[in-house]
Scaffold this active site. Structure first.
Site, PDB file in Angstrom:
ATOM      1  N   CYS A  70      14.267  -9.886  -4.169  1.00  0.00           N
ATOM      2  CA  CYS A  70      14.475  -9.470  -5.553  1.00  0.00           C
ATOM      3  C   CYS A  70      13.236  -8.800  -6.130  1.00  0.00           C
ATOM      4  CB  CYS A  70      14.865 -10.677  -6.387  1.00  0.00           C
ATOM      5  SG  CYS A  70      16.177 -11.595  -5.596  1.00  0.00           S
TER       6      CYS A  70
ATOM      7  N   TYR B  96       0.806  -1.227   0.000  1.00  0.00           N
ATOM      8  CA  TYR B  96       0.000   0.000   0.000  1.00  0.00           C
ATOM      9  C   TYR B  96       0.836   1.273   0.000  1.00  0.00           C
ATOM     10  CZ  TYR B  96      -3.052  -3.313   2.656  1.00  0.00           C
ATOM     11  OH  TYR B  96      -3.764  -4.378   3.133  1.00  0.00           O
TER      12      TYR B  96
END
Ligand SMILES: *Cc1c(COP(=O)(O)O)cnc(C)c1O
Length: 404
Positions: free
Chosen positions: A338, A311
């Site tokens: 990653c 968010y």
């Protein structure tokens, strides 16, 4: 939580010492803060003594739910797993409400068997399915209907749930259809109207609008509801810039509503109960200078705490040992995963950090551990509950052997 001799401590426990003993990263929760939050919540609404059902999805640790239960709270669950964990924590079925747009037949069967307080249905199809099961089993099932009041909660778009474009609840037309359907069913006892307009709400006005919409639809219906479930969503202060939800004003609109409607109020708070009780402590693995800024690479990552990646949420970040040396560069706190979204926060001014230093990410008690995953095949962190000087392991660290 405060610094004592420049060391960050919670209650009587010192993070540096806990890290030595349990390793990093770790989640820890303050019992006294939890108690304070629950007592404050009750105090805010004491004139009508609501049933407070803790929203289990915000934190699913069974040992924390057990503590919450001891204060008399029930549970709001959104899946079979959460219903099972609430029962395992000892919460009585008559204090459990079950929400969610996609409850499956087996989830409904289980809930019906356990005779929970309410199944809050979110569509006509779900009501028809509940009726089918109840008829088959010759039972009378207590249900609620979740109404979508089409009110803007004025919160992050991603956590807004009460607008007509959101998938939650039913509109006016469907609401009346459901009331009629239930009237003609011998197997459904329609007891509740529920609403939940979103999360991290810091303005009382959307709640006022929501109650207005509820009042309006009740006026148009001759059905007598025993409960009105107002959901949760009460926000907390992640940053000093956040405003503070005015509970007095929210309480006042509810009291006004209750003058006209003789009902029992249910709340489903999650974040406001558990959010600011939790911290995530992490160690700096490497510091990488990219010219313009320095990457502070932590041993915690988005799999441990997903809110920033999911968010863009902000969490205060503090050094565990305070010094007065200030860094000359911007710091970007990142994890080892990653993904470029695997970052927590960027700060222009922070104390100078070294590799192996510890940092604390604040207010992660809600939607922290419960949103964690094994992404990148990383084991989940340990969780600790601090009670004064006592440190209880409330979930052990996952071992690689469990996931490999
Ligand atoms: C998520 C949720 C809650 C809890 O929201 P908070 O913002 O954590 O208080 C309550 N009720 C329902 C139906 C939910 O989906």
């Amino acid at each position: 939580m405060k610094y004592i001799n420049n060391r960050l401590t919670v209650e009587k426990a010192n993070f540096q010492r806990i890290a030595k003993r349990f390793g990093t990263p770790f989640y820890c929760y303050s019992y006294s803060k939890l108690k304070e939050n629950i007592n404050k919540f009750k105090e805010n609404f004491k004139s009508f003594s609501p049933l407070i059902c803790f929203a289990v999805k915000s934190n699913t640790n069974v040992n924390l739910i057990k503590e919450i239960k001891k204060f008399g709270l029930g549970a709001d669950v959104v899946s079979l797993g959460e219903l099972m964990i609430a029962l395992k924590a000892g919460i009585k079925p008559n204090k459990i409400v079950f929400s969610g747009v996609g409850k499956t037949s087996s989830e409904l069967n289980f809930a019906i068997n356990k005779k929970i307080l309410l199944i809050n249905a979110e569509s006509l199809s779900e009501i028809i399915e509940i009726n089918r099961i109840a008829k088959l089993r010759n039972k009378k099932v207590k249900v609620g209907v979740r109404f979508n009041p089409n009110t803007d909660a004025k919160t992050l778009n991603q956590i807004s749930t009460g607008k007509k474009e959101n998938k939650f609840g039913v509109n006016k037309n469907t609401f009346h259809k459901i009331v009629d359907f239930c009237k003609n069913s011998k197997n459904i006892d329609l007891k509740c109207l529920s609403v939940h307009i979103g999360s991290q709400i810091l303005d009382h006005k959307p709640y006022g609008k929501m109650l207005k919409a509820v009042n309006h639809i009740l006026d148009k219906s001759d059905h007598k509801f025993e409960f009105i479930d107002l959901g949760g969503g009460m926000g907390i202060n992640y940053s000093n810039k956040d405003k503070v939800l005015n509970y007095k004003r929210y309480n006042a609109v509810i009291k006004n509503f209750l003058k006209k409607h003789k009902v029992k109020i249910i709340f489903e708070p999650g974040r406001s109960i558990i959010g600011n009780t939790g911290m995530l402590i992490s160690k700096v693995i490497y510091i990488k200078d990219s010219g313009r800024k320095k990457f502070i690479i932590l041993d915690a990552a988005m799999n441990d705490l997903m809110r920033p990646a999911l968010y863009g949420a902000y969490h205060r970040t503090l050094p565990v040992i305070k010094s007065n040396k200030i860094s000359n560069k911007t710091y970007e706190f990142v994890g080892p995963i990653c993904e470029s979204t695997d970052k927590f926060t960027t700060v222009k001014k922070f104390q100078k950090l070294e590799e192996k230093d510890l940092i604390a990410i604040c207010d992660v008690g809600a939607y922290g551990m419960s949103l964690s995953s094994n992404y990148n095949l990383r084991p989940k962190p340990i969780e600790l509950l601090i009670k004064g000087s006592k440190i209880n392991v409330i979930r052990r660290r996952q071992k690689h052997a469990e996931i490999v």
